[in-house]
Write a protein that holds these residues in place. Structure first.
Motif, mmCIF file in Angstrom:
data_model
loop_
_atom_site.group_PDB
_atom_site.id
_atom_site.type_symbol
_atom_site.label_atom_id
_atom_site.label_comp_id
_atom_site.label_asym_id
_atom_site.label_seq_id
_atom_site.Cartn_x
_atom_site.Cartn_y
_atom_site.Cartn_z
ATOM 1 N N ILE A 1 1.830 -2.546 8.193
ATOM 2 C CA ILE A 1 1.090 -4.010 8.773
ATOM 3 C C ILE A 1 -0.417 -3.648 8.473
ATOM 4 O O ILE A 1 -1.020 -4.743 7.923
ATOM 5 C CB ILE A 1 1.451 -4.062 10.233
ATOM 6 C CG1 ILE A 1 2.879 -4.504 10.469
ATOM 7 C CG2 ILE A 1 0.391 -5.320 10.430
ATOM 8 C CD1 ILE A 1 3.315 -4.662 11.993
ATOM 9 N N ALA A 2 -1.003 -2.681 8.576
ATOM 10 C CA ALA A 2 -2.467 -2.479 8.354
ATOM 11 C C ALA A 2 -2.863 -2.489 6.805
ATOM 12 O O ALA A 2 -3.505 -2.901 6.432
ATOM 13 C CB ALA A 2 -2.883 -1.086 9.015
ATOM 14 N N LEU A 3 -1.913 -1.723 5.991
ATOM 15 C CA LEU A 3 -1.606 -1.636 4.680
ATOM 16 C C LEU A 3 -1.847 -3.161 4.208
ATOM 17 O O LEU A 3 -2.572 -3.712 3.280
ATOM 18 C CB LEU A 3 -0.830 -1.074 4.042
ATOM 19 C CG LEU A 3 -1.038 -0.644 2.784
ATOM 20 C CD1 LEU A 3 -2.171 -0.049 2.295
ATOM 21 C CD2 LEU A 3 0.349 0.171 2.165
ATOM 22 N N ASP B 1 -5.276 3.469 -2.263
ATOM 23 C CA ASP B 1 -5.815 3.656 -3.946
ATOM 24 C C ASP B 1 -4.548 3.211 -4.733
ATOM 25 O O ASP B 1 -4.922 2.483 -5.831
ATOM 26 C CB ASP B 1 -5.851 5.115 -4.046
ATOM 27 C CG ASP B 1 -7.194 5.412 -3.221
ATOM 28 O OD1 ASP B 1 -7.986 4.675 -3.099
ATOM 29 O OD2 ASP B 1 -7.420 6.820 -3.322
ATOM 30 N N LEU B 2 -3.321 3.306 -4.394
ATOM 31 C CA LEU B 2 -2.343 2.690 -5.374
ATOM 32 C C LEU B 2 -2.421 1.184 -5.405
ATOM 33 O O LEU B 2 -2.271 0.703 -6.544
ATOM 34 C CB LEU B 2 -0.903 3.441 -4.625
ATOM 35 C CG LEU B 2 0.103 2.466 -5.516
ATOM 36 C CD1 LEU B 2 0.442 3.060 -7.093
ATOM 37 C CD2 LEU B 2 1.601 3.021 -4.883
ATOM 38 N N VAL B 3 -2.807 0.552 -4.293
ATOM 39 C CA VAL B 3 -2.852 -0.772 -4.433
ATOM 40 C C VAL B 3 -3.849 -1.268 -5.051
ATOM 41 O O VAL B 3 -3.630 -2.128 -6.007
ATOM 42 C CB VAL B 3 -3.029 -1.445 -2.767
ATOM 43 C CG1 VAL B 3 -3.548 -2.958 -2.827
ATOM 44 C CG2 VAL B 3 -1.848 -1.211 -2.075
ATOM 45 N N HIS C 1 3.674 5.948 3.621
ATOM 46 C CA HIS C 1 2.766 6.948 2.705
ATOM 47 C C HIS C 1 2.167 6.269 1.650
ATOM 48 O O HIS C 1 1.636 6.623 0.504
ATOM 49 C CB HIS C 1 3.348 8.269 2.326
ATOM 50 C CG HIS C 1 3.787 9.173 3.144
ATOM 51 N ND1 HIS C 1 4.448 10.424 3.201
ATOM 52 C CD2 HIS C 1 3.339 9.288 4.611
ATOM 53 C CE1 HIS C 1 4.299 10.962 4.289
ATOM 54 N NE2 HIS C 1 3.795 10.198 5.211
ATOM 55 N N THR C 2 2.432 4.996 1.267
ATOM 56 C CA THR C 2 2.082 4.026 0.229
ATOM 57 C C THR C 2 0.393 4.010 0.664
ATOM 58 O O THR C 2 -0.170 3.533 1.545
ATOM 59 C CB THR C 2 2.380 2.684 0.133
ATOM 60 O OG1 THR C 2 3.880 2.851 0.191
ATOM 61 C CG2 THR C 2 1.942 1.785 -0.967
ATOM 62 N N ALA D 1 14.431 3.680 -4.010
ATOM 63 C CA ALA D 1 14.021 2.607 -3.096
ATOM 64 C C ALA D 1 13.047 3.314 -1.961
ATOM 65 O O ALA D 1 12.238 2.652 -1.454
ATOM 66 C CB ALA D 1 14.954 1.602 -2.572
ATOM 67 N N ASP D 2 13.186 4.686 -2.089
ATOM 68 C CA ASP D 2 12.380 5.413 -1.113
ATOM 69 C C ASP D 2 11.201 5.981 -1.356
ATOM 70 O O ASP D 2 10.439 6.692 -0.745
ATOM 71 C CB ASP D 2 13.155 6.482 -0.320
ATOM 72 C CG ASP D 2 13.873 7.552 -1.348
ATOM 73 O OD1 ASP D 2 13.853 7.118 -2.591
ATOM 74 O OD2 ASP D 2 14.284 8.572 -0.836
ATOM 75 N N SER D 3 10.598 5.763 -2.733
ATOM 76 C CA SER D 3 9.223 5.994 -2.970
ATOM 77 C C SER D 3 8.294 5.149 -2.672
ATOM 78 O O SER D 3 8.415 3.827 -2.599
ATOM 79 C CB SER D 3 9.128 5.889 -4.687
ATOM 80 O OG SER D 3 7.976 5.997 -5.297
#
Ligand SMILES: Cc1ncc(COP(=O)(O)O)c(C=O)c1O
Length: 464
Positions: A377-379, A454-456, A450-451, A73-75
Motif C-alpha cells: 500500500i505504501a509502495l 528503485d524498480l518503479v 520486496h518490490t 508471478a512470484d517475482s
C-alpha cells in the motif's frame, strides 16, 4: 511406481534438490513466458509413450525448457494482473500437503487439517467482523468462491419467494424455480461474477458508476427504478476492484441489501487482504454485514496457488445448498456437528489448500502479514507521488490499495505495448498495459513486499 526403489530414491534427491533451489531464489527472476508451441513440441517430442525415461532427463527438460517458459508471478518484478508472493513457509508446507495426500472433503477423513483451516477462516472472518458462527471452506480461487456463494444466494431467494407466494403472483419468469433471478452488480465487478451469473442462469442488473465505486445510493436508485425488483436475489460489492483497487461503499450497499432483503456478497478476492492493514481498514466498513465474502490468499495473503477463502455469515444456509447426498457419503454426515468443507461450496474432492497459509501464519505471526500488506500500500502511494512529479505522466486516480493506474501523455496503444514488451524482454518487469474508460493506460499491481521503489523509478524512466 508406488514403491520406494532406486528410481524413487533418485527422484527424491533430484526433485527435492530442484525444489530447494527454486525456494532459495531470492529474488525470483521473471523468466519469459509465452513460447512458440512448435518449439515446445520439439523439446517434448516422444516423452509420453509406452516406455518411461530417466527422471533426471525429464527434470532437465522441465528445468531447461518448461520452467523458463513461465512468467514467474512470484517475482517482485511481476507487476501485472494480480501477482502472487507466497511466503517460503507456505511454499514449503504446500509440498508437505502434496506428499500427505490429504483428502480435505470431510471431518471424518481430515479432522486435523480441517480444524487448522477453520482457524484461518475464523481469523479472516474475525478481521471482517463477521459473526462468530461464520464459516466456510477453502476453494480453488475467487471465481469458484463467487460461484458457490451466489449459488446459495439464488437458492435462498427462490426459497423466500416460494415461501412468500411470489411465484404465484406471476413475476417475470414464472414459478420461483424457473424464473430468471438477478443480481445487482457494478460495471466494475470482476469478470468471474458475470460468468457466475451466466452459469447460474441469472442476469445482471448492472449499475454504471460515475467514478467506478459502487455506492448504496446507486444500488437503491437502480432497484427503485427497476421494473421487476422482486426478481433480484443479491447485491455484489467489490472490496478492491481488479483493475483499479477500488473498494465499494460496502456500508451503504449493506444497508440497501438489508432494506430489500437481498443477499449481500462481497468479492474481496484481491483486496480482502487489506482487512489486515490498519491504514485502510476503515474503508471496508460494512463488510461485517456480508452474507458471503471471499478473499484469495493466493493473491495478497501470500499463499501458493490455488487458495481462496469462502466465508458465509450463516454457514447452515450454504450447507443446505451445497451438501451432496449420496449413499456412500452418508457416513460423513452422520454427526451433524462435524464440519465438512465439501458442504460449503460446489466441490467434493478437495486439497487441504488452506494448510500452507495456516502454517505460514503460525510461523510468521499475523503482524508480519499486516506489515507486508502495508508495504504494498505504501509502495502504491509512493508511486503515485513519483508519477505526480513527472510532467510526461498523469495519475488517473489516487490508489485505494496497491494498484496504480496512470497514463503516459501522448502515447498510443502501440507505444504502451512496445514499452511493456521491452521491459519484459529486458527482464526488468512484467507490466502489461490495461485500459481505463476505453483508453489504453499503464497499471502497476503491487503485492510483493520486496518490490523496490528503485524498480518503479526505472520503469517510469523508460516512459520519458
Ligand atoms: C476482484 C476479483 N474477483 C475474482 C477474481 C477471480 O479470482 P481467481 O482468479 O482466483 O478465480 C479476481 C482475480 O483477479 C479478482 O480480482
Amino acid at each position: 511406481m508406488h514403491s520406494v526403489d532406486a528410481t524413487t530414491e533418485q527422484m527424491i534427491r533430484s526433485v527435492l534438490a530442484y525444489a530447494e533451489n527454486r525456494l532459495r531464489l531470492d529474488p525470483v527472476p521473471l523468466d519469459k513466458g509465452s513460447r512458440d508451441p512448435a518449439e515446445l513440441d520439439v523439446a517434448l517430442a516422444g516423452l509420453l509413450g509406452d516406455e518411461g525415461h530417466n527422471p533426471d532427463q525429464i527434470l532437465g527438460i522441465y528445468a531447461a525448457v518448461l520452467a523458463p517458459a513461465v512468467i514467474s508471478a512470484d517475482s517482485p518484478r511481476f507487476l501485472g494482473f494480480i501477482p502472487s508472493a507466497p511466503t517460503k513457509a507456505a511454499l514449503l508446507f504446500d509440498m508437505l500437503v502434496s506428499c500427505a495426500s490429504i483428502q480435505g472433503i470431510s471431518w471424518l477423513e481430515a479432522a486435523g487439517a480441517v480444524h487448522a483451516e477453520n482457524q484461518v477462516l475464523a481469523l479472516i472472518a474475525d478481521r471482517a467482523g463477521l459473526p462468530a458462527a461464520a464459516g466456510g471452506c477453502f476453494v480453488s480461487g475467487g471465481s469458484a468462491g463467487n460461484l458457490s456463494a451466489l449459488a446459495v444466494a439464488r437458492e435462498v431467494a427462490k426459497r423466500k419467494a416460494a415461501a412468500g407466494g411470489v411465484a404465484a403472483a406471476g413475476c417475470a419468469g414464472g414459478a420461483a424455480g424457473a424464473r430468471r433471478w438477478r443480481a445487482v452488480v457494478s460495471a466494475d465487478a470482476h469478470s468471474s461474477v458475470i460468468s457466475t451469473l451466466r452459469i447460474l442462469e441469472m442476469a445482471a442488473l448492472t449499475v454504471e458508476t460515475a467514478d467506478h465505486r459502487l455506492t448504496g445510493a446507486q444500488v437503491r436508485a437502480a432497484i427503485e427504478a427497476d421494473g421487476d425488483p422482486s426478481s433480484i436475489a443479491a447485491v455484489v460489492g467489490t472490496a478492491g476492484t481488479t483493475n483499479a483497487g477500488i473498494i465499494d461503499d460496502l456500508a451503504g450497499i449493506a444497508d440497501v441489501a438489508r432494506e430489500h432483503g437481498l443477499w449481500f456478497h462481497v468479492d474481496g478476492a484481491y483486496g480482502g487482504a487489506g482487512l489486515f492493514a490498519p491504514s485502510v481498514r476503515d474503508r471496508y466498513d460494512g463488510i461485517q454485514h456480508a452474507d458471503s465474502f471471499i478473499v484469495d490468499p493466493h493473491k495478497w495473503l501470500f499463499a501458493p496457488f490455488d487458495c481462496a477463502a469462502l466465508i458465509y455469515s450463516d454457514p447452515a444456509l450454504a450447507r443446505s445448498v451445497h451438501k451432496q447426498d449420496a449413499s456412500y457419503l452418508d457416513v460423513i454426515h452422520d454427526k451433524p456437528a462435524e464440519w465438512n468443507p465439501t458442504d460449503y461450496a460446489y466441490h467434493l474432492t478437495r486439497r487441504a489448500r488452506g494448510l500452507p497459509l495456516w502454517f505460514s501464519l503460525a510461523v510468521h505471526g499475523v503482524r508480519a502479514y499486516s506489515e507486508a500488506i502495508e508495504s504494498a500500500i505504501a509502495l502504491a502511494a509512493g508511486t503515485a507521488a513519483e508519477i505526480r512529479t513527472r510532467s510526461y505522466l498523469e495519475l488517473i486516480r489516487e490508489p485505494d490499495l496497491s494498484v496504480v493506474l496512470f497514463r503516459r501523455l501522448g502515447w498510443s496503444p502501440a507505444e504502451y505495448a512496445n514499452w511493456a514488451g521491452q521491459l519484459l524482454a529486458d527482464q526488468v518487469a512484467f507490466i502489461p498495459p490495461s485500459s481505463w474508460e476505453g483508453e489504453t493506460v499503464a497499471r502497476f499491481a503491487f503485492l510483493h513486499p520486496h518490490t523496490p521503489m528503485d524498480l518503479v523509478r526505472e520503469i517510469l524512466d523508460r516512459m520519458a
